[in-house]
Design a protein around this motif. Structure first.
Motif, short mmCIF file in Angstrom:
data_model
loop_
_atom_site.label_atom_id
_atom_site.label_comp_id
_atom_site.label_asym_id
_atom_site.label_seq_id
_atom_site.Cartn_x
_atom_site.Cartn_y
_atom_site.Cartn_z
N GLY A 1 0.82 -1.12 0.09
CA GLY A 1 0.04 -0.01 0.01
C GLY A 1 0.91 1.13 0.08
O GLY A 1 2.24 1.20 -0.10
N PRO A 2 0.21 2.47 0.37
CA PRO A 2 0.87 3.65 0.15
C PRO A 2 1.85 3.90 1.27
O PRO A 2 2.88 4.61 0.77
N LEU A 3 1.85 3.21 2.40
CA LEU A 3 2.67 3.37 3.32
C LEU A 3 4.00 2.73 3.11
O LEU A 3 5.11 2.84 3.73
N GLU A 4 4.23 1.76 2.22
CA GLU A 4 5.15 0.91 1.75
C GLU A 4 6.49 1.76 1.51
O GLU A 4 6.30 2.42 0.65
N GLY A 5 7.70 1.33 2.34
CA GLY A 5 8.77 2.30 2.14
C GLY A 5 8.88 3.28 2.91
O GLY A 5 9.86 4.15 2.96
N LEU A 6 7.70 3.74 3.63
CA LEU A 6 7.83 5.10 4.36
C LEU A 6 7.64 4.69 6.03
O LEU A 6 7.67 5.61 6.71
N GLU A 7 8.16 3.49 6.23
CA GLU A 7 8.15 3.17 7.46
C GLU A 7 8.96 4.12 8.30
O GLU A 7 8.60 4.42 9.56
N GLY A 8 10.33 4.49 8.06
CA GLY A 8 11.13 5.37 8.67
C GLY A 8 10.48 6.79 8.89
O GLY A 8 11.15 7.49 9.61
N SER A 9 9.59 6.92 8.21
CA SER A 9 8.91 8.72 8.36
C SER A 9 7.75 8.50 9.12
O SER A 9 7.01 9.60 9.36
N ILE A 10 7.33 7.60 9.74
CA ILE A 10 6.00 7.34 10.45
C ILE A 10 6.41 7.97 11.87
O ILE A 10 7.26 7.36 12.49
N VAL A 11 5.58 9.08 12.23
CA VAL A 11 5.75 9.72 13.49
C VAL A 11 4.83 9.13 14.56
O VAL A 11 4.99 9.31 15.92
N LYS A 12 3.72 8.74 14.24
CA LYS A 12 2.52 8.46 15.13
C LYS A 12 1.66 7.36 14.54
O LYS A 12 1.33 7.12 13.36
N VAL A 13 1.15 6.43 15.24
CA VAL A 13 0.35 5.46 14.93
C VAL A 13 -0.68 5.48 15.88
O VAL A 13 -0.65 5.17 17.08
N ASP A 14 -1.96 5.35 15.42
CA ASP A 14 -3.15 5.02 15.94
C ASP A 14 -3.99 4.12 15.64
O ASP A 14 -4.52 3.80 14.55
N ARG A 15 -3.62 2.90 16.49
CA ARG A 15 -3.96 1.46 15.99
C ARG A 15 -5.74 1.30 16.02
O ARG A 15 -6.18 1.00 15.31
N ARG A 16 -6.35 2.08 17.14
CA ARG A 16 -7.67 2.11 17.12
C ARG A 16 -8.24 2.86 15.88
O ARG A 16 -9.13 2.24 15.19
N LYS A 17 -7.80 3.81 15.39
CA LYS A 17 -8.47 4.61 14.35
C LYS A 17 -7.79 4.06 13.11
O LYS A 17 -8.46 4.42 11.95
N GLY A 18 -6.83 3.20 12.97
CA GLY A 18 -6.27 2.58 11.85
C GLY A 18 -5.55 3.77 11.15
O GLY A 18 -5.86 3.66 9.82
N ARG A 19 -4.68 4.46 11.59
CA ARG A 19 -4.29 5.85 10.88
C ARG A 19 -2.66 5.84 11.17
O ARG A 19 -2.20 5.58 12.41
N ALA A 20 -1.88 6.13 10.72
CA ALA A 20 -0.46 6.41 10.59
C ALA A 20 -0.23 7.83 10.10
O ALA A 20 -0.36 8.18 8.94
N ARG A 21 0.55 8.49 10.90
CA ARG A 21 1.04 10.04 10.60
C ARG A 21 2.45 9.88 10.14
O ARG A 21 3.24 9.23 10.65
N VAL A 22 2.40 10.52 9.00
CA VAL A 22 3.65 10.26 8.02
C VAL A 22 4.44 11.62 7.84
O VAL A 22 3.64 12.38 7.38
N ARG A 23 5.67 11.83 8.01
CA ARG A 23 6.24 13.15 7.97
C ARG A 23 6.71 12.92 6.54
O ARG A 23 7.80 12.33 6.13
N LEU A 24 6.36 14.09 5.47
CA LEU A 24 6.74 13.85 4.05
C LEU A 24 7.68 15.36 3.92
O LEU A 24 6.95 16.35 4.62
N ASP A 25 8.60 15.41 3.39
CA ASP A 25 9.31 16.68 2.98
C ASP A 25 9.45 16.91 1.51
O ASP A 25 9.49 16.18 0.50
#
Length: 177
Positions: A128-152
């Motif tokens: 999926g879209p998060l593939e390869g962005l694991e190092g940029s993930i700054v927050k994970v909300d498992r209950r809501k099923g969301r991951a916050r990603v920092r993009l430059d």
């Protein structure tokens, strides 16, 4: 192909795209507004809503930023500038272009990523879209099923939420049925 970023008034992205394509039909397949689907829970009901990935920005893919494109963009009310500034527009650098291409490889609308959590509760993206962005993930909300990603991009940092679904939860739910 180079990718240029056009800044516009937030909420006017589709209008800018229409006007640009109306003036230059050859750009129809080369003006991108990346979007993402997000899972929303409101009053106990679940649904999916579509959001623009970078509000206030559209992406123009072209070999050369021709003078007539620049003139057309300047005449559109909702267009603010071409980044970093309209007098000296620069395309995205290679890393930024690769990131955008990776996000857009399955179309303009980004769906949910399939993930798993290891024994240390670290997120592992399967597809999926998060593939390869694991190092940029700054927050994970498992209950809501969301991951916050920092993009430059262009020396600016954007934090964007992406939807995910936990494969282990999904598989355990299948087993229980």
């Amino acid at each position: 192909m180079e990718i240029y970023v056009l800044q516009c008034l937030s909420g006017n992205e589709d209008q800018l795209r229409k006007r640009l394509v109306l003036a230059h039909p050859e750009l129809a397949e080369h003006v991108h507004i990346p979007r993402r689907h997000m899972k929303i829970r409101k009053q106990g009901r679940h649904f999916t809503k579509e959001y623009i990935l970078f509000p206030g920005y559209i992406f123009l893919e072209t070999e050369h930023l021709e003078k007539n494109y620049l003139e057309s963009i300047r005449t559109i009310d909702s267009a603010l500038r071409i980044l970093p500034d309209s007098l000296h527009p620069l395309p995205l650098n290679r890393g930024e272009r690769e990131l955008l291409s990776r996000l857009l490889r399955n179309g303009e609308v980004l769906g949910s990523s399939a993930v798993q959590f290891d024994t240390n509760n670290r997120i592992q993206v399967i597809q999926g879209p998060l593939e390869g962005l694991e190092g940029s993930i700054v927050k994970v909300d498992r209950r809501k099923g969301r991951a916050r990603v920092r993009l430059d991009m262009y020396d600016r940092t954007f934090e964007v939420d992406f939807s995910f679904h936990d494969m282990k939860k999904q598989n355990s739910a299948d087993v229980q049925e």
